[in-house]
Design a protein around this motif. Structure first.
Motif, mmCIF file in Angstrom:
data_model
loop_
_atom_site.group_PDB
_atom_site.id
_atom_site.type_symbol
_atom_site.label_atom_id
_atom_site.label_comp_id
_atom_site.label_asym_id
_atom_site.label_seq_id
_atom_site.Cartn_x
_atom_site.Cartn_y
_atom_site.Cartn_z
ATOM 1 N N PHE A 31 -52.404 10.320 22.517
ATOM 2 C CA PHE A 31 -51.796 9.671 21.355
ATOM 3 C C PHE A 31 -52.197 8.197 21.262
ATOM 4 C CE2 PHE A 31 -48.557 12.843 19.957
ATOM 5 C CZ PHE A 31 -48.594 12.552 18.606
ATOM 6 N N ALA A 32 -52.116 7.477 22.394
ATOM 7 C CA ALA A 32 -52.365 6.029 22.349
ATOM 8 C C ALA A 32 -53.831 5.729 22.040
ATOM 9 C CB ALA A 32 -51.960 5.393 23.672
ATOM 10 N N GLY A 33 -54.740 6.421 22.720
ATOM 11 C CA GLY A 33 -56.165 6.164 22.502
ATOM 12 C C GLY A 33 -56.608 6.553 21.095
ATOM 13 N N ILE A 34 -56.106 7.674 20.614
ATOM 14 C CA ILE A 34 -56.458 8.118 19.257
ATOM 15 C C ILE A 34 -55.863 7.155 18.226
ATOM 16 C CG2 ILE A 34 -56.079 9.965 17.559
ATOM 17 C CD1 ILE A 34 -56.287 11.963 19.910
ATOM 18 N N TYR A 411 -43.490 5.587 18.395
ATOM 19 C CA TYR A 411 -43.053 4.307 17.819
ATOM 20 C C TYR A 411 -43.444 3.156 18.752
ATOM 21 C CZ TYR A 411 -39.907 0.738 15.934
ATOM 22 O OH TYR A 411 -39.392 -0.421 15.393
ATOM 23 N N MET A 412 -43.278 3.369 20.046
ATOM 24 C CA MET A 412 -43.632 2.330 21.034
ATOM 25 C C MET A 412 -45.138 2.084 21.019
ATOM 26 S SD MET A 412 -40.689 1.562 22.270
ATOM 27 C CE MET A 412 -40.720 0.845 23.920
ATOM 28 N N ILE A 413 -45.904 3.167 20.984
ATOM 29 C CA ILE A 413 -47.365 3.033 20.962
ATOM 30 C C ILE A 413 -47.796 2.264 19.710
ATOM 31 C CG2 ILE A 413 -49.503 4.353 20.622
ATOM 32 C CD1 ILE A 413 -48.270 6.471 22.567
ATOM 33 N N GLU A 414 -47.216 2.598 18.573
ATOM 34 C CA GLU A 414 -47.600 1.908 17.326
ATOM 35 C C GLU A 414 -47.263 0.419 17.399
ATOM 36 O OE1 GLU A 414 -46.334 3.707 13.692
ATOM 37 O OE2 GLU A 414 -47.332 5.603 14.136
ATOM 38 N N THR A 415 -46.152 0.112 18.039
ATOM 39 C CA THR A 415 -45.793 -1.302 18.210
ATOM 40 C C THR A 415 -46.866 -2.007 19.037
ATOM 41 O OG1 THR A 415 -43.454 -0.721 18.106
ATOM 42 C CG2 THR A 415 -44.002 -2.843 19.110
ATOM 43 N N GLN A 416 -47.305 -1.350 20.102
ATOM 44 C CA GLN A 416 -48.339 -1.948 20.947
ATOM 45 C C GLN A 416 -49.676 -2.067 20.206
ATOM 46 O OE1 GLN A 416 -47.620 0.550 24.718
ATOM 47 N NE2 GLN A 416 -47.883 -1.536 25.438
ATOM 48 N N GLY A 480 -34.161 -1.419 26.399
ATOM 49 C CA GLY A 480 -33.564 -1.805 25.123
ATOM 50 C C GLY A 480 -33.812 -0.712 24.104
ATOM 51 N N THR A 481 -33.468 -1.021 22.861
ATOM 52 C CA THR A 481 -33.727 -0.064 21.792
ATOM 53 C C THR A 481 -35.208 -0.099 21.424
ATOM 54 O OG1 THR A 481 -33.309 -1.738 20.115
ATOM 55 C CG2 THR A 481 -31.414 -0.408 20.804
ATOM 56 N N ALA A 482 -35.645 0.943 20.716
ATOM 57 C CA ALA A 482 -37.031 0.958 20.227
ATOM 58 C C ALA A 482 -37.243 -0.208 19.262
ATOM 59 C CB ALA A 482 -37.307 2.289 19.530
ATOM 60 N N VAL A 483 -36.236 -0.434 18.416
ATOM 61 C CA VAL A 483 -36.364 -1.508 17.421
ATOM 62 C C VAL A 483 -36.455 -2.870 18.108
ATOM 63 C CG1 VAL A 483 -35.142 -2.673 15.536
ATOM 64 C CG2 VAL A 483 -35.293 -0.170 15.573
ATOM 65 N N SER A 484 -35.722 -3.052 19.198
ATOM 66 C CA SER A 484 -35.785 -4.352 19.896
ATOM 67 C C SER A 484 -37.142 -4.529 20.577
ATOM 68 C CB SER A 484 -34.646 -4.492 20.911
ATOM 69 O OG SER A 484 -34.848 -3.639 22.016
ATOM 70 N N PHE A 485 -37.790 -3.442 20.950
ATOM 71 C CA PHE A 485 -39.143 -3.548 21.521
ATOM 72 C C PHE A 485 -40.098 -4.099 20.458
ATOM 73 C CE2 PHE A 485 -43.358 -1.804 22.721
ATOM 74 C CZ PHE A 485 -43.447 -2.307 24.012
ATOM 75 N N ARG A 486 -39.933 -3.594 19.241
ATOM 76 C CA ARG A 486 -40.807 -4.085 18.157
ATOM 77 C C ARG A 486 -40.511 -5.560 17.859
ATOM 78 N NH1 ARG A 486 -44.333 -2.950 14.220
ATOM 79 N NH2 ARG A 486 -44.713 -0.876 15.022
ATOM 80 N N GLU A 487 -39.234 -5.895 17.840
ATOM 81 C CA GLU A 487 -38.877 -7.307 17.580
ATOM 82 C C GLU A 487 -39.480 -8.215 18.651
ATOM 83 O OE1 GLU A 487 -34.585 -6.234 15.515
ATOM 84 O OE2 GLU A 487 -34.636 -7.019 17.565
#
Ligand code: NAP
Length: 516
Positions: A31-34, A411-416, A480-487
């Motif tokens: 998922f991450a590499g693609i 969601y985490m991968i997209e944030t990264q 933390g939350t997924a949203v806080s990771f993005r923040e």
């Protein structure tokens, strides 16, 4: 420019890649590499390669083909937000559907020419003089300005130390190495483990086996799965991008509310514990079995599992729940810590992955020859969960504190990805040859992680693979939350980075002006 911008890159599969010299080398086609490759391609960046050791794309979803494999995050959240919505059949996607989704992404995004299958990273060295990563692969060398490690955390099966396992007279298979010939029906099968993989495979094996023995060192908390097929009308509606986006948003926020449980907040943690124990009581009528299946640790410290058919499978007459670890094997006898022995034909290891100590780390050498595994000798550390001090021009996806136990990994991968793209843009705009996070910034981020982790159930509830046993630090999960990771980590900020402009010899300077 040709894909890979390589002088001697030949064809896609099988041929040598000697001399490839690219802007970005991505290691791993899951998922991450693609996702990384898709975003580069969409931005018109053609100078990259994806190195994939296996013979196909899909990462953990390519490898895990055991019966019952599925995802316990809803499909519309466990997929790329930047792709057109897929036509998911059920609320929770099955493994083969996710595999197809990733292959389709590769095809439709035009990524195939960039992917080198059967190409294993053997060694990666930072060449400070040239400001390049110098990679050795089984298909020849690759040079790259930027290295993106997208090897995942569920890629190396964990094989527990069990005396005599090598001498087992039957078949031993890890869930991630399953193949159709393992079981044909009528065998005596042992399953080791009670994690997410185990609860998915056990109901299927229980139907096939003459006898199934479940070696359960630690009983799991299990809540109702409540999967269902989408109606034709729902499927049509969810193919609309706006509808799919609205559902994704809702699912994300709903899932994030569960983080309050991981903080042990009342009434959230009581409610989820009651749900799990109520599910157990409703599904298991045998009081002795129910007692054996009742966890004695706090809920949420290990992954909370979703299943409607795991407990019923354990009540089948051909299933034995062995409430202790598998400790040794003698010929075809599997010996449990309780002293019981079980004669078996097949041993299925649902024993998880080498997640806290990613094996790729021994192959990566940064500035001054430092080995990543040494830098991580007390557990993975990073800045923004994505960059590592001493490892210039390198990004790690799905690595230190970038996973979640309660929401979507995608969601985490997209944030990264957003973070990495921001860094790549900055590097291009400023004509930077080398960028490296400072040790101070990494230390401060690590302290921040520790502070955020302290009140969570992961550090106070039990032992789990989310915690590195060498330091007792939470190194896998974002606390933390997924949203806080993005923040916190969704936008690249150059401030904590030292950069070098032009070629070798020039001092590194921080954007604030200091040299180092
Ligand atoms: P896991 O969660 O690490 O579970 C490993 C299991 O093996 C644990 O129950 C562990 O017991 C047990 N074990 C290890 N050695 C043992 C021994 N000698 N005797 C008895 N038991 C032993 O691995 P997993 O189930 O493969 O799941 C890993 C991760 O993959 C999940 O957390 C999740 O992120 C992902 N996954 C997701 C899905 C999904 O639906 N999305 C499905 C499968 C996997 P202890 O608990 O006592 O250590």
């Amino acid at each position: 420019m040709k894909p890979g911008n390589a002088s001697t890159v030949a064809d896609i599969d099988g041929a040598a890649i000697d001399g490839a010299d690219v802007d970005v080398a991505i290691v791993g086609a899951g998922f991450a590499g693609i996702g990384m490759a898709t975003q580069l391609r969409r931005r018109g960046r053609d100078s990259f390669v994806v190195l994939e050791r296996a013979d196909g794309v899909g990462g953990t979803w390519r490898d895990n083909v055991y019966p019952g494999i599925a995802c316990d995050i809803p499909a519309h959240l466990y997929s790329f937000s930047f792709r057109p919505p897929a036509d998911w059949a059920t609320r929770f996607p099955r493994g083969p559907e996710i595999r197809d989704y990733l292959q389709r992404t590769v095809d439709e995004e035009g990524l195939t020419p960039f992917i080198r299958l059967g190409c294993e990273l053997v060694d990666a060295r930072w060449d400070a003089q040239a400001a390049r990563w110098s990679l050795a692969t089984n298909r020849g060398p690759v040079r790259a300005r930027m290295l993106v490690l997208a090897v995942g955390r569920l890629s190396e099966p964990h094989i527990p130390e069990i005396d005599g396992l090598d001498g087992f007279s039957g078949t031993v298979v890890h869930t991630a190495q399953w193949h159709p010939g393992v079981v044909s029906g009528g065998e005596r099968i042992g399953v080791v483990g009670t994690g997410a993989s185990a609860v998915q495979i056990i109901p299927h094996l229980a139907e096939l086996a003459e006898e199934l023995v479940v070696f359960a060192r630690t009983p799991a908390y299990v809540v109702p799965r409540e999967d269902r097929e989408f109606s034709a009308e729902e499927r049509a509606r969810l193919l609309d991008a706006g509808n799919a986006r609205a559902l994704r948003e809702q699912l994300l926020l709903d899932a994030d509310r569960a983080f309050a449980q991981r903080l042990r907040l009342v009434p959230d943690i009581d409610e989820i514990r009651d749900l799990a124990l109520g599910h157990l009581a409703a599904q298991v009528s045998n009081p002795l079995l129910r007692q054996a299946l009742t966890p004695d640790y706090e809920i949420g410290c290990k992954r909370i599992l979703l299943s409607d058919d795991y407990f019923p499978a354990l009540e089948r007459p051909n299933v034995v729940y062995e409430p202790s670890a598998l400790t040794s094997v003698v010929e075809n006898k599997a010996c449990a810590a309780s002293g019981a022995t079980h004669d078996l034909d097949v041993l299925v290891l649902a024993t998880g992955f080498e997640a806290t100590r990613p094996p790729v780390a021994v192959r990566v050498r940064g500035r001054d020859g430092q080995v990543l595994d040494d830098h991580w000798s007390a557990g993975m550390v990073s800045y923004a969960s994505t960059t590592v001090a001493g490892f210039p021009n390198m990004f790690v996806l799905d690595g230190p504190n970038a996973a979640l136990g309660h929401n979507s990994a995608i969601y985490m991968i997209e944030t990264q990805l957003d973070y990495v793209l921001g860094a790549l843009d900055y590097v291009a705009e400023q004509s930077i040859s080398s960028i490296e996070v400072t040790a101070e910034a990494e230390a401060a981020y690590t302290a921040e992680i520790d502070e955020r982790s302290a009140p969570t159930v992961w550090l106070t509830g039990c032992n789990s693979w989310y915690v590195d046993s060498r330091s007792n630090r939470l190194t896998l999960l974002w606390p933390g939350t997924a949203v806080s990771f993005r923040e916190r980590n969704g936008t690249f900020d150059p401030a904590p980075y030292a950069v070098r402009h032009g070629e070798s010899g020039e001092p590194m300077a921080t954007p604030g002006g200091g040299a180092r």
